[in-house]
Design a protein around this motif. Structure first.
Motif, mmCIF file in Angstrom:
data_model
loop_
_atom_site.group_PDB
_atom_site.id
_atom_site.type_symbol
_atom_site.label_atom_id
_atom_site.label_comp_id
_atom_site.label_asym_id
_atom_site.label_seq_id
_atom_site.Cartn_x
_atom_site.Cartn_y
_atom_site.Cartn_z
ATOM 1 N N MET A 1 0.778 -0.638 -0.114
ATOM 2 C CA MET A 1 0.010 -0.191 0.498
ATOM 3 C C MET A 1 1.008 1.051 0.180
ATOM 4 N N HIS A 2 1.715 0.806 -1.225
ATOM 5 C CA HIS A 2 2.430 2.469 -1.128
ATOM 6 C C HIS A 2 2.302 3.631 -2.620
ATOM 7 N N LYS A 3 2.211 4.462 -2.685
ATOM 8 C CA LYS A 3 2.305 5.666 -3.623
ATOM 9 C C LYS A 3 1.179 5.993 -4.306
ATOM 10 N N THR A 4 0.228 7.181 -4.642
ATOM 11 C CA THR A 4 -0.464 7.908 -4.791
ATOM 12 C C THR A 4 -0.551 7.296 -6.663
ATOM 13 N N GLN A 5 -1.520 7.699 -6.655
ATOM 14 C CA GLN A 5 -1.145 7.761 -8.787
ATOM 15 C C GLN A 5 -0.118 8.940 -9.134
ATOM 16 N N GLY A 6 0.076 10.146 -8.410
ATOM 17 C CA GLY A 6 0.833 10.618 -8.653
ATOM 18 C C GLY A 6 2.372 10.667 -8.982
ATOM 19 N N GLU A 7 2.751 9.916 -7.410
ATOM 20 C CA GLU A 7 3.889 8.934 -6.855
ATOM 21 C C GLU A 7 4.105 7.671 -7.958
ATOM 22 N N SER A 8 3.342 7.046 -8.218
ATOM 23 C CA SER A 8 3.711 6.252 -9.362
ATOM 24 C C SER A 8 4.087 6.599 -10.935
ATOM 25 N N LEU A 9 3.159 7.449 -11.311
ATOM 26 C CA LEU A 9 3.519 8.168 -12.357
ATOM 27 C C LEU A 9 5.225 8.587 -12.556
ATOM 28 N N ASP A 10 5.808 9.472 -11.214
ATOM 29 C CA ASP A 10 7.133 9.947 -10.533
ATOM 30 C C ASP A 10 7.823 8.610 -11.159
ATOM 31 N N PHE A 11 7.503 7.777 -9.930
ATOM 32 C CA PHE A 11 8.619 6.770 -10.237
ATOM 33 C C PHE A 11 8.450 5.910 -11.185
ATOM 34 N N VAL A 12 7.754 5.472 -12.048
ATOM 35 C CA VAL A 12 7.468 4.895 -13.496
ATOM 36 C C VAL A 12 8.941 5.514 -14.625
ATOM 37 N N GLN A 13 8.257 7.422 -13.898
ATOM 38 C CA GLN A 13 9.412 8.196 -14.831
ATOM 39 C C GLN A 13 11.087 7.757 -14.585
ATOM 40 N N MET B 1 -0.552 3.867 -15.013
ATOM 41 C CA MET B 1 0.175 2.869 -14.934
ATOM 42 C C MET B 1 0.542 2.981 -16.755
ATOM 43 N N SER B 2 -0.658 2.077 -16.761
ATOM 44 C CA SER B 2 -1.138 1.173 -18.169
ATOM 45 C C SER B 2 -0.854 2.492 -19.187
ATOM 46 N N LYS B 3 -1.034 3.453 -19.045
ATOM 47 C CA LYS B 3 -0.915 4.536 -20.009
ATOM 48 C C LYS B 3 0.462 4.611 -20.099
ATOM 49 N N ASN B 4 1.047 4.851 -19.205
ATOM 50 C CA ASN B 4 2.396 5.355 -19.062
ATOM 51 C C ASN B 4 3.862 3.315 -19.703
ATOM 52 N N LEU B 5 3.095 2.198 -19.182
ATOM 53 C CA LEU B 5 3.735 1.104 -19.673
ATOM 54 C C LEU B 5 3.393 0.739 -21.176
ATOM 55 N N HIS B 6 2.078 1.731 -21.595
ATOM 56 C CA HIS B 6 1.536 0.981 -23.077
ATOM 57 C C HIS B 6 2.769 0.985 -24.335
ATOM 58 N N GLY B 7 2.993 -0.875 -24.106
ATOM 59 C CA GLY B 7 3.881 -1.251 -25.386
ATOM 60 C C GLY B 7 5.280 -0.822 -25.219
ATOM 61 N N GLY B 8 5.514 -0.624 -23.910
ATOM 62 C CA GLY B 8 7.496 -0.983 -23.494
ATOM 63 C C GLY B 8 7.564 -2.232 -23.097
ATOM 64 N N ARG B 9 8.552 -2.448 -22.049
ATOM 65 C CA ARG B 9 9.267 -3.401 -21.889
ATOM 66 C C ARG B 9 8.718 -3.948 -20.147
#
Length: 230
Positions: free
Chosen positions: A1-13, A40-48
């Motif tokens: 139970m970690h990270k809001t949507q904004g924090e998740s986006l910062d992490f993945v980038q 996350m799905s929108k930002n990982l789409h088509g990636g590895r």
């Protein structure tokens, strides 16, 4: 139970930029809270990097407040789901029977389940490690397709306790797990205080195919070092 949507986006980038040169043979999966799956799905789409959920319910719909169905997960691009994590068993009443139902539901929706098995410190001290894990596998894998499955060995006594499971011992137990399987090629991970400073030794073991990473996955550079093990 970690990270809001904004924090998740910062992490993945940040994380994606640190694995650009990683060996393409290495599978990378992020299992985020349900609230972060869509962004996350929108930002990982088509990636590895693949997307995983932390749980899945066995019914497609119904009066199961607080649960998430396979249809809901598949719609937003989820490829994996953790099933039977030690915290679900310890705090939320998960049993081998409900684990089995969740495993089969995931597969019915073409989601690869990551089945977690492992023993407590009390069970290990009593010499019951093998018996407990074999029982979890026998009950959990009834009518489960072993061609669409990942297994994670997580010794509960080595998670966030300061106690460590020696790599050679983790390797031995994972060998025991493999012996129980019809499909010997199932990917079997180790999970239990995996960190940047022990990942190289863990991944050098003959039976260990990967790692289920908890706390050390919360910081991009830390998790990238684990993915880029030597």
């Amino acid at each position: 139970m970690h990270k809001t949507q904004g924090e998740s986006l910062d992490f993945v980038q940040s994380f994606k930029s640190q694995i650009e040169n990683t060996n393409n043979q290495r599978e990378v999966i992020l299992c985020t809270p349900f609230t972060s799956l869509t962004v996350m799905s929108k930002n990982l789409h088509g990636g590895r990097v693949k997307l995983g959920a932390q749980n899945i319910h066995w019914e497609d719909k119904g009066a199961y407040t607080g649960e998430i169905s396979g249809d809901m997960l598949k719609e937003i691009g989820v490829d994996y789901a953790i099933v039977g994590h030690s915290e679900r068993r310890q705090y939320f009443g998960e049993t081998d029977k409900t684990v089995n139902l969740r495993l089969k539901a995931a597969q019915e929706h073409s989601i690869t389940p990551i089945l977690c098995v492992g023993e407590t410190k009390q069970q290990r001290d009593a010499g019951e490690t093998e018996d407990i894990i074999i029982s979890q596998l026998q009950k959990g894998l009834v009518e489960v397709d072993q061609n669409n499955l990942v297994i994670a060995y997580e010794p509960i006594w080595a998670i966030g306790t300061g106690d460590t499971c020696e790599s050679s011992e983790a390797n031995r137990v994972i060998g025991v797990i493999r012996q129980q399987l019809e499909n010997k090629n199932v990917s079997i991970q180790y999970g239990g205080s995996v960190k940047p400073n022990n990942i190289d030794e863990i991944m050098a073991q003959s039976e260990i195919d990967g790692a289920l990473v908890g706390g050390a996955s919360l910081e991009p550079a830390s998790f990238a070092r684990i993915v880029n093990y030597q």
